[in-house]
Design a protein around this motif. Structure first.
Motif, PDB file in Angstrom:
ATOM      1  N   ASN A 285       5.861  -5.522   5.658  1.00 14.30           N
ATOM      2  CA  ASN A 285       4.125  -4.425   5.341  1.00 14.30           C
ATOM      3  C   ASN A 285       3.568  -5.379   6.588  1.00 14.30           C
ATOM      4  O   ASN A 285       2.893  -6.546   6.512  1.00 14.30           O
ATOM      5  CB  ASN A 285       3.951  -5.445   4.077  1.00 14.30           C
ATOM      6  CG  ASN A 285       1.972  -4.599   4.194  1.00 14.30           C
ATOM      7  OD1 ASN A 285       1.796  -3.913   5.262  1.00 14.30           O
ATOM      8  ND2 ASN A 285       1.710  -4.573   3.307  1.00 14.30           N
TER       9      ASN A 285
ATOM     10  N   GLU B 112       3.596   0.491   2.278  1.00 10.92           N
ATOM     11  CA  GLU B 112       3.609   1.114   3.907  1.00 10.92           C
ATOM     12  C   GLU B 112       3.992   0.289   4.983  1.00 10.92           C
ATOM     13  O   GLU B 112       3.492  -0.701   5.227  1.00 10.92           O
ATOM     14  CB  GLU B 112       2.414   1.623   4.502  1.00 10.92           C
ATOM     15  CG  GLU B 112       1.648   2.774   3.935  1.00 10.92           C
ATOM     16  CD  GLU B 112       0.753   3.409   4.486  1.00 10.92           C
ATOM     17  OE1 GLU B 112       0.081   3.150   5.692  1.00 10.92           O
ATOM     18  OE2 GLU B 112      -0.625   3.357   3.418  1.00 10.92           O
TER      19      GLU B 112
ATOM     20  N   ARG C  95       3.703   9.230  10.609  1.00  8.64           N
ATOM     21  CA  ARG C  95       2.617  10.447   9.954  1.00  8.64           C
ATOM     22  C   ARG C  95       2.538  11.697  10.739  1.00  8.64           C
ATOM     23  O   ARG C  95       1.880  12.078  10.157  1.00  8.64           O
ATOM     24  CB  ARG C  95       1.668   9.722  10.481  1.00  8.64           C
ATOM     25  CG  ARG C  95       0.618   8.108   9.842  1.00  8.64           C
ATOM     26  CD  ARG C  95      -0.098   7.348   9.843  1.00  8.64           C
ATOM     27  NE  ARG C  95      -0.687   5.988   9.094  1.00  8.64           N
ATOM     28  CZ  ARG C  95      -1.602   5.262   8.254  1.00  8.64           C
ATOM     29  NH1 ARG C  95      -2.663   5.911   9.208  1.00  8.64           N
ATOM     30  NH2 ARG C  95      -0.723   4.803   7.873  1.00  8.64           N
TER      31      ARG C  95
ATOM     32  N   TYR D 121       9.279   2.019   0.135  1.00 10.86           N
ATOM     33  CA  TYR D 121       8.988   1.911   1.554  1.00 10.86           C
ATOM     34  C   TYR D 121       8.670   2.959   2.257  1.00 10.86           C
ATOM     35  O   TYR D 121       9.669   4.284   1.895  1.00 10.86           O
ATOM     36  CB  TYR D 121       9.886   1.125   2.623  1.00 10.86           C
ATOM     37  CG  TYR D 121      10.679  -0.128   2.088  1.00 10.86           C
ATOM     38  CD1 TYR D 121       9.683  -1.404   2.409  1.00 10.86           C
ATOM     39  CD2 TYR D 121      11.152  -0.225   0.850  1.00 10.86           C
ATOM     40  CE1 TYR D 121       9.812  -2.951   1.805  1.00 10.86           C
ATOM     41  CE2 TYR D 121      11.752  -1.868   0.240  1.00 10.86           C
ATOM     42  CZ  TYR D 121      11.261  -2.555   1.148  1.00 10.86           C
ATOM     43  OH  TYR D 121      11.734  -4.142   0.216  1.00 10.86           O
TER      44      TYR D 121
ATOM     45  N   ALA E 145       4.949   4.319   8.173  1.00  9.93           N
ATOM     46  CA  ALA E 145       3.932   4.952   8.089  1.00  9.93           C
ATOM     47  C   ALA E 145       3.328   4.621   9.455  1.00  9.93           C
ATOM     48  O   ALA E 145       1.528   4.175   9.472  1.00  9.93           O
ATOM     49  CB  ALA E 145       2.620   4.534   7.028  1.00  9.93           C
TER      50      ALA E 145
ATOM     51  N   LEU F  42       1.982  10.440   5.188  1.00  8.32           N
ATOM     52  CA  LEU F  42       1.336  10.468   4.354  1.00  8.32           C
ATOM     53  C   LEU F  42       1.109  11.371   3.634  1.00  8.32           C
ATOM     54  O   LEU F  42       0.418  11.742   2.244  1.00  8.32           O
ATOM     55  CB  LEU F  42      -0.501  10.394   4.783  1.00  8.32           C
ATOM     56  CG  LEU F  42      -0.243   9.325   6.276  1.00  8.32           C
ATOM     57  CD1 LEU F  42      -1.822   8.923   6.943  1.00  8.32           C
ATOM     58  CD2 LEU F  42      -0.375   7.747   5.416  1.00  8.32           C
TER      59      LEU F  42
ATOM     60  N   LEU G  64       3.665  10.217   0.844  1.00 11.07           N
ATOM     61  CA  LEU G  64       3.262   9.384   0.359  1.00 11.07           C
ATOM     62  C   LEU G  64       2.552   9.108  -0.777  1.00 11.07           C
ATOM     63  O   LEU G  64       2.240   8.292  -2.208  1.00 11.07           O
ATOM     64  CB  LEU G  64       2.192   8.674   0.974  1.00 11.07           C
ATOM     65  CG  LEU G  64       1.407   7.111   1.051  1.00 11.07           C
ATOM     66  CD1 LEU G  64       2.760   5.317   0.475  1.00 11.07           C
ATOM     67  CD2 LEU G  64       0.280   6.413   1.906  1.00 11.07           C
TER      68      LEU G  64
END
Lengths: 626, 149
Positions: free
Chosen positions: A148, A61, A35, A27, A30, A40, A43
Motif C-alpha cells: 500500500n 488500494e 483509475r 487489492y 488504483a 474506482l 472499488l
C-alpha cells in the motif's frame, strides 16, 4: 536509529499479521492507469458487496504492477490461500469473483490471470510466470502493486529504509564509493555516471547544497516515473535521503509535473509520514545528518526536464536553459552546488545500499550495470510498465514481454521524442546506452513506442518534431528556427507536395541543429527525422514521388469510399458521420460526399464492427493530383 | 487588492521563487490568471507585471481567459497520436466550433490539448474535468459529451 528499529519491528509485526491474513484482503490497482480503466467504480462495488453480504474483508488500494493492458486489476487473498489476480475486471465479473471467493470458497479460475503462491493452484498460472513478467528483473519496481503506497509501515516491513540506515553508518565518501562500484548511471536519459556528478558536488565549496529530484516526466508516451511514485513513493524518498547524505545537501526539492495529481498526493502523504517517523528534519535517526524536502509543481514546459531550465523554473523564472559550464553541481539553484537526479536513479539507490554494489553488478553488463524501467506502448499486444536488465535485446522486449504486434511490426521509437526510430533490422540490438547511440537513437528516460504497418513513418517523424518545436524555449537560433523549418518541410511532404531536395534539406538542417543547439532538447530534436530518413527512406520517397501514404494516415493522400456492392444500407455510418457526408435511404447503398468528408474514421470503425456486411467502407490512396 | 487574492498570497513568502506556486494557486482558485491578480502578485512579490506575464506565458499551464464549465483535454502524447488522438481533437474542434485553447460561446466546454496524461497503455485518452476516459473513439466521445451541461 533505535527508535526507527523499534518502529520497523512493529511494522514487521503488523505486516506479518497483514500477510498472514485472518481476514480476506481485496487489492485494487488504483494508480492513474487503473483509475482510467475504471478501478474506482469497482472499488465502490466491492465496498457495497462487503456491506451487503456482511462479510469481513480488508480493501487495499495498491499501485501499478505494470501490465496496463490487464487493467483494471483486482486481487483477492483469502486466509491461508495465495493471492489471486483478476484482469480486465468488469462490474459483472467482479460479482462472480466475489461470490466465488466469499460464498463458494474457491477462486473464479476462469477469469483469473495469475496467483502469487508457490505451487499450482486451481489451474491458475503463477503471476510471475506470465510471459510478460517472466523475463523481467524487478529491482526499482519491486514493491509496485504489492504494498500500500500510502502506508509507511508496509514499506518498512519490506526492508524499507534499510539502505538509508546502512548509508548513515558509512561516511558520505564511502556511500559515493558504493554507488561508483555499482556503476549506476543517470536514468533520466543521458546516462552520466551518478558518482561522478556527486563527487563534483561533494567537493564543491559552499555551505548550502541542494538535491533536486527530477520528476518532470515530460516525454509523451512515458510514465515510468509516475507509476513508481504512485506505487512506491518511499523508495524514491529514501533514495533522496541517501543522495543528500552523500553530497552533503540539507535541502531537497521534488520538481514534479502538475499533470500527475495522484503522484503529488502520494508524495505529500509519504513526506508527512517520514516526518512523523523522524526520517526528515534535524539529526535524522540520531545522526548528524539533517534534511528536509519540499514539493514544487511544474507548470507544463517540456524543456524544464533539462537541468538548468529546471533550476530556472524553481527560481520562479522562465524555464530556459543556460550554457554550461558552470555545471549545476558547482553552481546551481541560487548559485549553490546542486545535484539533480532522476526519479528512477533515486529509486534504485535504496536497493544498491541495502544489498551492496556487488549484488547490483550481477545485473546488466560491463559499463551498463543494473536494470532500467520502460513504458512499452503503441501498437503492441501487451503494453505496460516493465523493468529489464540493461543489454536486453529489443526483440525480447517487444515479442517476449510485449507479446509482439497485432499486425506487422514496422518500427520502434526509443527515447521518446528525442530518440530515434529503428527498423526491423535492429531488433537484435541490445538496449544499452552505447548501442542505442551507435545507431543514432538514445536511451532517453525509457519510452518505447512500437509501430506497425498502420503507422506512417513520415507522420510520426513530423509528430515528434512538431512536439519539440512547440516546446522549444526559443533561446537559441538553431533550435528555434531550425526545428520550425524542418516541421514545415515535413508538413509539405505529408501533404504530397514535397520534392526530393527536401530530403537533403532535412538532413542538413538536422545535422546543423544537432551540432549547434544549446541544450539537450535541441541537440536531440532532429533524431526522429534523421533516423527515419536513414532507415525508412522509401516511405519518404513514396510520399514525394507517388503521393502515396502506404499506412493510409496522411489525410491529403487518402480518400474514403463506400463499396456499393458490399453496402447493405444499414445507416450506421450515416448516424455517426459528424459532417453529414454520408447519405442514403435505408437498405440502399449509401453515398459518401468526399468534399464534406473530414476523414475521421468514424464510419470506417462502425462499418467494421457493426454493419452486417462489414468492410463496406474502405480507405484508399487518393487519385493523383494533376 | 481583492480579498480572496490576499488569502492566497499570504500563504506564500515574498521570495521570487514563490511566483509560480502563487500563479498555480490563483489559477486553481479562479480557473485563470486575471489582470487584477497579476497586479496583486506584482505588488506582493515586488516584481514587475511584465516579468509576471513573461514567466506565466512561458508555461503551458497558465491561461488568461475565463475557462468553460467543463474542461475537455485531448491527450496528444505519442501513444495517443499513434492511436488517433489528433482525429479526436479535430472532431471536437469541428463539433464544438472552437479551436484548441478556446472556450465555447455558451461557456459549456473549454477545449485543450495536453502533451501526455501518462495513461499511454490505454490510449487514446481524453480527460473531461477530472475524469480520464480511456480507449476513446469519435463515436464514444460524442456520446460522452452529451452528459455534460
Amino acid at each position: 536509529m533505535n527508535k526507527l528499529k523499534k518502529k520497523i519491528n512493529l511494522a514487521k509485526k503488523k505486516w506479518e499479521e497483514f500477510v498472514d491474513n485472518r481476514e480476506p484482503i481485496i487489492y485494487v490497482g488504483a494508480a492513474s492507469c487503473g483509475r482510467a480503466a475504471g478501478a474506482l467504480d469497482l472499488l465502490s462495488d466491492i465496498n457495497r458487496f462487503i456491506e451487503e453480504s456482511k462479510v469481513k474483508a480488508k480493501v487495499v488500494e495498491v499501485g501499478c504492477i505494470g501490465p496496463c493492458y490487464l487493467e483494471p486489476l483486482i486481487d483477492v487473498k483469502m486466509p491461508g490461500e495465495p493471492r489471486v489476480s483478476y484482469n480486465n475486471v468488469t462490474a459483472k465479473t467482479l460479482q462472480n469473483i466475489l461470490k466465488a471467493h466469499f460464498q463458494e470458497g474457491i477462486p473464479f479460475a476462469r477469469a483469473a490471470i495469475g496467483h502469487f503462491g508457490s505451487d499450482s493452484y486451481h489451474g491458475i498460472p503463477r503471476f510471475y510466470d506470465l510471459p510478460m513478467l517472466k523475463p523481467q528483473v524487478r529491482i526499482v519496481l519491486r514493491n509496485c502493486g504489492l504494498i500500500n503506497p500510502e502506508d509507511i509501515d508496509q514499506y518498512l516491513a519490506v526492508d524499507g529504509y534499510q539502505g538509508l540506515m546502512k548509508a548513515l553508518q558509512m561516511s558520505p565518501d564511502d556511500v559515493i564509493g558504493v554507488v561508483r562500484q555499482a556503476g549506476l548511471r543517470g536514468r533520466g536519459g543521458a546516462g552520466f555516471p551518478t558518482f561522478k556528478k556527486w563527487t563534483v558536488c561533494r567537493n564543491a565549496p559552499g555551505e548550502q547544497k541542494y538535491l533536486i529530484c527530477n520528476a518532470d516526466e515530460g516525454d509523451p508516451g512515458a510514465f515510468m516515473n509516475r507509476s513508481l511514485i504512485e506505487s512506491d513513493p518511499h523508495a524514491v524518498l529514501e533514495g533522496m535521503l541517501i543522495a543528500a547524505y552523500a553530497i552533503g545537501a540539507s535541502k531537497g526539492i521534488i520538481y514534479i509535473r502538475a499533470e500527475y495529481p495522484l503522484a503529488i498526493e502520494r508524495l505529500k502523504t509519504a513526506i508527512a509520514q517520514m516526518r512523523e517517523y523522524g526520517l526528515l528534519g534535524t539529526k535524522i535517526l540520531g545522526s548528524n545528518f539533517s534534511f528536509d524536502i519540499k514539493i514544487k509543481e511544474g507548470a507544463g514546459a517540456f524543456v524544464c526536464g533539462e537541468e538548468t531550465a529546471l533550476i530556472g523554473s524553481i527560481e520562479g523564472k522562465r524555464g530556459m536553459p543556460k550554457s554550461r559550464p558552470p555545471f549545476p553541481a558547482i553552481s546551481g539553484l541560487h548559485g549553490c552546488p546542486t545535484i539533480i537526479n532522476n526519479v528512477e536513479s533515486l529509486g534504485t539507490l535504496p536497493n544498491i545500499l541495502r544489498n551492496g554494489a556487488e549484488w547490483y553488478t550481477k545485473y546488466g553488463k560491463e559499463g551498463n550495470r543494473g536494470t532500467k524501467t520502460f513504458s512499452l506502448v503503441g501498437k503492441i499486444r501487451r503494453p505496460g510498465l516493465i523493468e529489464v536488465q540493461l543489454g536486453t535485446p529489443l526483440r525480447e522486449i517487444i515479442f517476449d514481454i510485449g507479446g509482439g504486434v497485432q499486425k506487422t511490426f514496422k518500427a520502434i521509437q526509443t527515447g521518446g521524442p528525442s530518440g530515434g526510430c529503428l527498423s526491423e533490422e535492429f531488433l537484435d540490438l541490445p538496449v544499452d546506452y552505447e548501442s542505442l547511440a551507435s545507431v543514432g537513437s538514445i536511451m532517453g528516460s525509457g519510452g518505447l513506442i512500437v509501430m506497425d504497418e498502420d503507422t506512417c513513418i513520415v507522420d510520426v517523424a513530423k509528430y515528434f518534431l512538431d512536439f519539440t518545436q512547440k516546446e522549444s524555449c526559443g533561446k537559441c537560433v538553431p533550435c528555434r528556427v531550425g526545428t520550425r523549418h524542418m516541421v514545415e518541410l515535413l508538413d509539405k511532404i505529408t501533404h504530397g507536395e514535397g520534392t526530393p531536395d527536401d530530403l537533403l534539406s532535412l538532413r542538413t538542417l538536422g545535422d546543423t541543429i544537432k551540432k549547434g543547439a544549446l541544450c539537450g532538447l535541441g541537440q536531440t530534436a532532429p533524431n526522429p527525422v534523421l533516423t527515419t530518413l536513414r532507415y525508412f527512406r522509401n516511405e519518404y520517397l513514396e510520399h514525394i514521388k507517388d503521393q502515396r501514404c502506404r499506412a493510409t494516415v496522411c489525410k491529403d493522400l487518402i480518400e474514403y469510399r463506400v463499396i456499393k456492392e458490399k453496402c447493405t444500407g444499414c445507416q450506421s455510418c450515416v448516424r455517426v458521420c459528424p459532417t453529414g457526408a454520408i447519405t442514403g435511404p435505408r437498405s440502399e447503398p449509401h453515398n459518401l460526399d468526399v468534399t464534406k468528408c473530414i476523414k475521421c474514421r468514424s464510419c470506417y470503425e462502425i462499418c467494421r464492427f457493426d454493419a452486417i456486411a462489414g468492410d463496406a467502407i474502405v480507405i484508399r490512396t487518393a487519385e493523383k493530383k494533376s | 487588492m481583492p480579498e480572496p487574492i490576499r488569502t492566497i498570497l499570504e500563504k506564500h513568502s515574498r521570495e521570487p521563487d514563490e511566483l509560480i506556486p502563487i500563479l498555480q494557486d490563483v489559477q486553481k482558485e479562479y480557473g485563470y490568471i486575471s489582470a487584477e491578480s497579476v497586479k496583486g502578485i506584482s505588488k506582493y512579490l515586488r516584481i514587475s507585471e511584465n516579468t509576471i506575464y513573461g514567466v506565466s506565458s512561458f508555461y503551458a499551464q497558465f491561461r488568461f481567459t475565463e475557462p468553460g464549465r467543463h474542461s475537455v483535454k485531448v491527450c496528444l502524447g505519442t501513444a495517443c497520436h499513434v492511436r488517433g488522438g489528433a482525429t479526436l481533437l479535430e472532431m471536437l474542434e469541428r463539433g464544438l466550433g472552437v479551436h484548441c485553447g478556446e472556450t465555447t460561446e455558451d461557456k459549456r466546454f473549454g477545449l485543450e490539448r495536453v502533451a501526455c496524461l501518462g495513461c499511454c497503455a490505454l490510449s487514446p485518452v481524453v480527460q473531461i474535468d477530472k475524469e480520464i476516459f480511456s480507449r476513446m473513439t469519435v463515436n464514444r466521445l460524442t456520446e460522452q459529451l452529451k452528459e455534460y451541461e
